[in-house]
Design a protein around this motif. Structure first.
Motif, PDB file in Angstrom:
ATOM      1  N   MET A   1       0.859  -1.169   0.000  1.00  0.00           N
ATOM      2  CA  MET A   1       0.000   0.000   0.000  1.00  0.00           C
ATOM      3  C   MET A   1       0.900   1.225   0.000  1.00  0.00           C
ATOM      4  SD  MET A   1      -2.764   1.233   2.832  1.00  0.00           S
ATOM      5  CE  MET A   1      -1.606   1.305   4.173  1.00  0.00           C
ATOM      6  N   LEU A   2       0.672   2.124  -0.915  1.00  0.00           N
ATOM      7  CA  LEU A   2       1.446   3.349  -0.944  1.00  0.00           C
ATOM      8  C   LEU A   2       0.717   4.519  -0.333  1.00  0.00           C
ATOM      9  CD1 LEU A   2       3.234   3.180  -4.363  1.00  0.00           C
ATOM     10  CD2 LEU A   2       4.232   2.991  -2.114  1.00  0.00           C
ATOM     11  N   GLY A   3      -0.554   4.476  -0.249  1.00  0.00           N
ATOM     12  CA  GLY A   3      -1.236   5.607   0.337  1.00  0.00           C
ATOM     13  C   GLY A   3      -2.667   5.279   0.682  1.00  0.00           C
ATOM     14  N   THR A   4      -3.160   5.897   1.701  1.00  0.00           N
ATOM     15  CA  THR A   4      -4.538   5.727   2.096  1.00  0.00           C
ATOM     16  C   THR A   4      -5.152   7.098   2.244  1.00  0.00           C
ATOM     17  OG1 THR A   4      -4.114   3.661   3.242  1.00  0.00           O
ATOM     18  CG2 THR A   4      -6.078   4.859   3.902  1.00  0.00           C
ATOM     19  N   VAL A   5      -6.298   7.283   1.630  1.00  0.00           N
ATOM     20  CA  VAL A   5      -7.053   8.504   1.869  1.00  0.00           C
ATOM     21  C   VAL A   5      -8.163   8.117   2.821  1.00  0.00           C
ATOM     22  CG1 VAL A   5      -6.468   9.655  -0.279  1.00  0.00           C
ATOM     23  CG2 VAL A   5      -8.399   8.120  -0.237  1.00  0.00           C
ATOM     24  N   VAL A  49      -4.786  12.268   4.861  1.00  0.00           N
ATOM     25  CA  VAL A  49      -4.072  11.329   3.993  1.00  0.00           C
ATOM     26  C   VAL A  49      -2.932  10.701   4.795  1.00  0.00           C
ATOM     27  CG1 VAL A  49      -2.703  11.048   1.893  1.00  0.00           C
ATOM     28  CG2 VAL A  49      -4.603  12.678   1.928  1.00  0.00           C
ATOM     29  N   MET A  50      -2.909   9.365   4.829  1.00  0.00           N
ATOM     30  CA  MET A  50      -1.817   8.619   5.445  1.00  0.00           C
ATOM     31  C   MET A  50      -1.041   7.961   4.317  1.00  0.00           C
ATOM     32  SD  MET A  50      -0.036   7.480   7.989  1.00  0.00           S
ATOM     33  CE  MET A  50      -0.872   7.601   9.559  1.00  0.00           C
ATOM     34  N   ILE A  85       3.902   6.695   7.304  1.00  0.00           N
ATOM     35  CA  ILE A  85       4.567   5.582   7.979  1.00  0.00           C
ATOM     36  C   ILE A  85       5.558   5.028   6.979  1.00  0.00           C
ATOM     37  CG2 ILE A  85       4.309   3.270   8.943  1.00  0.00           C
ATOM     38  CD1 ILE A  85       1.408   4.052   9.668  1.00  0.00           C
ATOM     39  N   ASN A  86       6.798   4.935   7.374  1.00  0.00           N
ATOM     40  CA  ASN A  86       7.780   4.313   6.507  1.00  0.00           C
ATOM     41  C   ASN A  86       8.048   2.936   7.066  1.00  0.00           C
ATOM     42  OD1 ASN A  86      10.841   3.653   6.005  1.00  0.00           O
ATOM     43  ND2 ASN A  86      10.035   4.797   4.275  1.00  0.00           N
ATOM     44  N   VAL A 145      -1.408   3.296  16.399  1.00  0.00           N
ATOM     45  CA  VAL A 145      -1.136   4.523  17.150  1.00  0.00           C
ATOM     46  C   VAL A 145      -0.912   5.688  16.174  1.00  0.00           C
ATOM     47  CG1 VAL A 145       0.538   5.677  18.655  1.00  0.00           C
ATOM     48  CG2 VAL A 145      -0.311   3.406  19.250  1.00  0.00           C
ATOM     49  N   ALA A 146      -0.146   5.461  15.129  1.00  0.00           N
ATOM     50  CA  ALA A 146       0.108   6.521  14.147  1.00  0.00           C
ATOM     51  C   ALA A 146      -1.175   6.960  13.468  1.00  0.00           C
ATOM     52  CB  ALA A 146       1.119   6.045  13.110  1.00  0.00           C
ATOM     53  N   VAL A 147      -2.026   6.005  13.104  1.00  0.00           N
ATOM     54  CA  VAL A 147      -3.301   6.340  12.470  1.00  0.00           C
ATOM     55  C   VAL A 147      -4.176   7.140  13.426  1.00  0.00           C
ATOM     56  CG1 VAL A 147      -5.435   5.362  11.502  1.00  0.00           C
ATOM     57  CG2 VAL A 147      -3.220   4.398  10.863  1.00  0.00           C
TER      58      VAL A 147
END
Length: 154
Positions: A1-5, A49-50, A85-86, A145-147
């Motif tokens: 996954m490269l990105g989540t909106v 956007v994550m 998140i990397n 936690v990051a989300v």
């Protein structure tokens, strides 16, 4: 996954990376390429956007940088809460720091509102992933936690 909106109640994984044309500012005009229009619409609809991307050769993967370039001209990401998140390999020499630096530079230029508390580097060993999903409970907890921090930043 490269990105989540994401909206506050749901999330959508962006899967159109491979459909985007190579960025050329001369081609950034109305009407935009359909894949560019879809990307920009997804960002516009999102509350936040994550981004999840690896580091590759000391920076962002070229295809993902191409996606970011298409976000600059549209303005949909301007003022939008963004974090990343990397999920770098444990063997990555910088632990993903160079990808973070690249993301910060481009997203700041595009006017995104970076939620620093939600931007994290989480080394993910290959055996912690199955069928494209992180299965290790500790790692999943760190991601959650990051989300949550991104949601709080909205």
């Amino acid at each position: 996954m490269l990105g989540t909106v994401a909206t506050l109640t749901s999330s959508t994984t962006y899967t159109g990376l491979g459909e985007l044309p190579h960025f050329n500012p001369d081609d950034d005009r109305d009407p935009p390429h359909p894949a560019v229009a879809a990307l920009r619409a997804a960002i516009k609809e999102a509350d936040a956007v994550m981004i999840c991307t690896p580091e590759y050769a000391g920076g962002l993967p070229g295809s993902f940088k191409n996606l970011l370039d298409w976000t600059v001209g549209g303005g949909e990401i301007y003022g939008k809460p963004v974090a990343w998140i990397n999920a770098s390999s444990v063997a990555a020499p910088t632990g993903g720091r160079d990808a973070h630096d690249s993301l910060r530079k481009v997203l700041t230029y595009a006017g995104a509102r970076i939620v620093d508390e939600a931007c994290v580097r989480i080394p993910v060993p290959r055996d912690a992933v199955a069928d494209g999903l992180v299965v290790d409970p500790d790692l999943r907890g760190r991601i959650a936690v990051a989300v949550q921090r991104l949601r709080e930043g909205v």
